[in-house]
Motif scaffolding. Structure first.
Motif, short mmCIF file in Angstrom:
data_model
loop_
_atom_site.label_atom_id
_atom_site.label_comp_id
_atom_site.label_asym_id
_atom_site.label_seq_id
_atom_site.Cartn_x
_atom_site.Cartn_y
_atom_site.Cartn_z
N ASP A 1 45.95 9.88 -6.09
CA ASP A 1 47.29 9.31 -6.09
C ASP A 1 47.22 7.81 -6.33
O ASP A 1 46.34 7.13 -5.82
CB ASP A 1 47.99 9.57 -4.75
N HIS A 2 48.17 7.31 -7.12
CA HIS A 2 48.26 5.89 -7.42
C HIS A 2 48.98 5.18 -6.29
O HIS A 2 49.94 5.75 -5.75
CB HIS A 2 49.04 5.73 -8.74
N PRO A 3 48.59 4.02 -5.80
CA PRO A 3 47.47 3.21 -6.27
C PRO A 3 46.15 3.75 -5.74
O PRO A 3 46.05 4.17 -4.60
CB PRO A 3 47.76 1.82 -5.71
N TYR A 4 45.13 3.71 -6.60
CA TYR A 4 43.84 4.29 -6.26
C TYR A 4 43.11 3.51 -5.17
O TYR A 4 42.37 4.08 -4.40
CB TYR A 4 42.93 4.33 -7.49
N GLY A 5 43.30 2.21 -5.10
CA GLY A 5 42.48 1.37 -4.25
C GLY A 5 42.98 1.14 -2.84
O GLY A 5 42.63 0.13 -2.22
N ARG A 6 43.77 2.03 -2.31
CA ARG A 6 44.30 1.82 -0.96
C ARG A 6 43.18 1.71 0.07
O ARG A 6 42.26 2.52 0.08
CB ARG A 6 45.23 2.95 -0.56
N GLY A 7 43.27 0.72 0.92
CA GLY A 7 42.34 0.59 2.03
C GLY A 7 41.08 -0.19 1.73
O GLY A 7 40.19 -0.29 2.58
N VAL A 8 40.97 -0.78 0.55
CA VAL A 8 39.78 -1.55 0.23
C VAL A 8 40.18 -2.74 -0.63
O VAL A 8 41.16 -2.68 -1.38
CB VAL A 8 38.73 -0.69 -0.52
N ASN A 9 39.46 -3.85 -0.46
CA ASN A 9 39.58 -4.94 -1.42
C ASN A 9 38.17 -5.40 -1.75
O ASN A 9 37.27 -5.29 -0.94
CB ASN A 9 40.50 -6.07 -0.93
N PHE A 10 38.00 -5.85 -2.95
CA PHE A 10 36.70 -6.29 -3.43
C PHE A 10 36.72 -7.80 -3.56
O PHE A 10 37.58 -8.35 -4.25
CB PHE A 10 36.39 -5.65 -4.79
N GLN A 11 35.79 -8.46 -2.88
CA GLN A 11 35.72 -9.91 -2.92
C GLN A 11 34.66 -10.34 -3.94
O GLN A 11 33.54 -9.84 -3.92
CB GLN A 11 35.33 -10.46 -1.55
N PHE A 12 35.04 -11.27 -4.78
CA PHE A 12 34.15 -11.85 -5.77
C PHE A 12 34.07 -13.35 -5.50
O PHE A 12 35.08 -14.04 -5.56
CB PHE A 12 34.67 -11.62 -7.19
N MET A 13 32.88 -13.83 -5.18
CA MET A 13 32.67 -15.26 -5.02
C MET A 13 32.45 -15.84 -6.41
O MET A 13 31.61 -15.33 -7.17
CB MET A 13 31.48 -15.55 -4.10
N VAL A 14 33.24 -16.84 -6.76
CA VAL A 14 33.16 -17.46 -8.09
C VAL A 14 32.96 -18.97 -7.92
O VAL A 14 33.35 -19.53 -6.90
CB VAL A 14 34.42 -17.15 -8.93
N PRO A 15 32.38 -19.63 -8.92
CA PRO A 15 32.12 -21.07 -8.79
C PRO A 15 33.38 -21.94 -8.77
O PRO A 15 33.38 -22.98 -8.14
CB PRO A 15 31.25 -21.41 -9.99
N LEU B 1 24.20 -2.35 -5.32
CA LEU B 1 25.51 -1.77 -5.02
C LEU B 1 26.45 -2.12 -6.17
O LEU B 1 26.66 -3.30 -6.47
CB LEU B 1 26.08 -2.33 -3.72
N VAL B 2 27.00 -1.10 -6.82
CA VAL B 2 27.93 -1.31 -7.92
C VAL B 2 29.13 -0.37 -7.72
O VAL B 2 29.02 0.83 -7.96
CB VAL B 2 27.28 -1.05 -9.30
N PRO B 3 30.27 -0.89 -7.26
CA PRO B 3 31.44 -0.03 -7.11
C PRO B 3 31.90 0.52 -8.47
O PRO B 3 31.92 -0.22 -9.46
CB PRO B 3 32.50 -0.96 -6.53
N GLU B 4 32.23 1.79 -8.49
CA GLU B 4 32.76 2.42 -9.70
C GLU B 4 34.24 2.67 -9.47
O GLU B 4 34.62 3.42 -8.58
CB GLU B 4 32.05 3.74 -9.99
N LEU B 5 35.07 2.01 -10.25
CA LEU B 5 36.52 2.10 -10.09
C LEU B 5 37.08 3.06 -11.12
O LEU B 5 36.98 2.83 -12.32
CB LEU B 5 37.15 0.71 -10.25
N TRP B 6 37.66 4.14 -10.64
CA TRP B 6 38.30 5.11 -11.53
C TRP B 6 39.63 4.54 -11.99
O TRP B 6 40.37 3.97 -11.19
CB TRP B 6 38.49 6.43 -10.79
N CYS B 7 39.91 4.67 -13.25
CA CYS B 7 41.14 4.11 -13.78
C CYS B 7 41.94 5.16 -14.54
O CYS B 7 41.39 6.09 -15.12
CB CYS B 7 40.86 2.89 -14.66
N SER B 8 43.25 5.00 -14.50
CA SER B 8 44.14 5.96 -15.15
C SER B 8 44.20 5.75 -16.66
O SER B 8 44.45 6.69 -17.40
CB SER B 8 45.54 5.87 -14.54
N ASP B 9 43.95 4.52 -17.11
CA ASP B 9 43.93 4.22 -18.53
C ASP B 9 42.80 3.22 -18.76
O ASP B 9 42.93 2.03 -18.47
CB ASP B 9 45.27 3.63 -18.97
#
Length: 166
Positions: free
Chosen positions: A71-85, A8-16
């Motif tokens: 429409d900006h912001p693109y990521g409405r309704g989702v957050n991506f969690q990253f577990m880091v050390p 699973l690899v989310p693809e995030l569309w970006c404006s710039d």
């Protein structure tokens, strides 16, 4: 060595693309794992997690699944969690590079089916409004009756099933 793509690899569309790439690599510490020339698309990695960044002209000629204008912001309704050390180190790095968190670092007990996991975490928005949560598990313990009661109250267990107005 061949680059292995996660299931699973989310693809995030970006404006710039360049602004987003700068944010992810120079602010958050992601590494570019794959990018072709000047193609505004890259695979990024951070402690085993993978995401893609992309920016193309949305002219409708090649993206049949693109529903409409974004429409900006693109990521409405989702957050991506990253577990880091070491979330504290990442948080200090992010602050030292001038980025502002959406939610400052804090601790929370998270239910994990068989235990309560205490995590230190913070949230930040990327340039296009995607919410990113970075967390480190600092301890875990058995789930208690107090935890169950708190979770039941928080999520209204036993309440009638009500559908929100749309």
């Amino acid at each position: 060595m061949t680059f292995a793509i996660n299931p699973l690899v989310p693809e995030l569309w970006c404006s710039d693309f360049e602004v987003s790439l700068e944010f992810y690599t120079n602010i958050l510490g992601f590494k570019v794992a794959q990018q072709r020339g000047h193609d505004p698309h890259a695979y990024l990695t951070l402690h085993g997690a993978q995401i893609m960044l992309a920016h193309w002209q949305l002219d409708g000629t090649w993206v049949p699944w693109q529903p409409d204008h974004m429409d900006h912001p693109y990521g409405r309704g989702v957050n991506f969690q990253f577990m880091v050390p070491d979330v504290d180190k990442l948080y200090e790095t992010v602050l030292s590079r001038g980025a502002k968190p959406l939610i400052a670092i804090y601790e929370a007990d998270i239910w994990k089916t068989d235990c309560m996991d205490t995590r230190r975490q913070f949230l930040i928005m990327d340039p296009d409004g995607y919410v990113l949560r970075f967390a480190t598990s600092v301890s875990n313990r058995a789930v208690t009756d107090t935890d169950r009661a708190k979770l039941d109250a928080q999520y209204s267990v036993g309440q009638s099933d009500q559908t929100p107005d749309r």
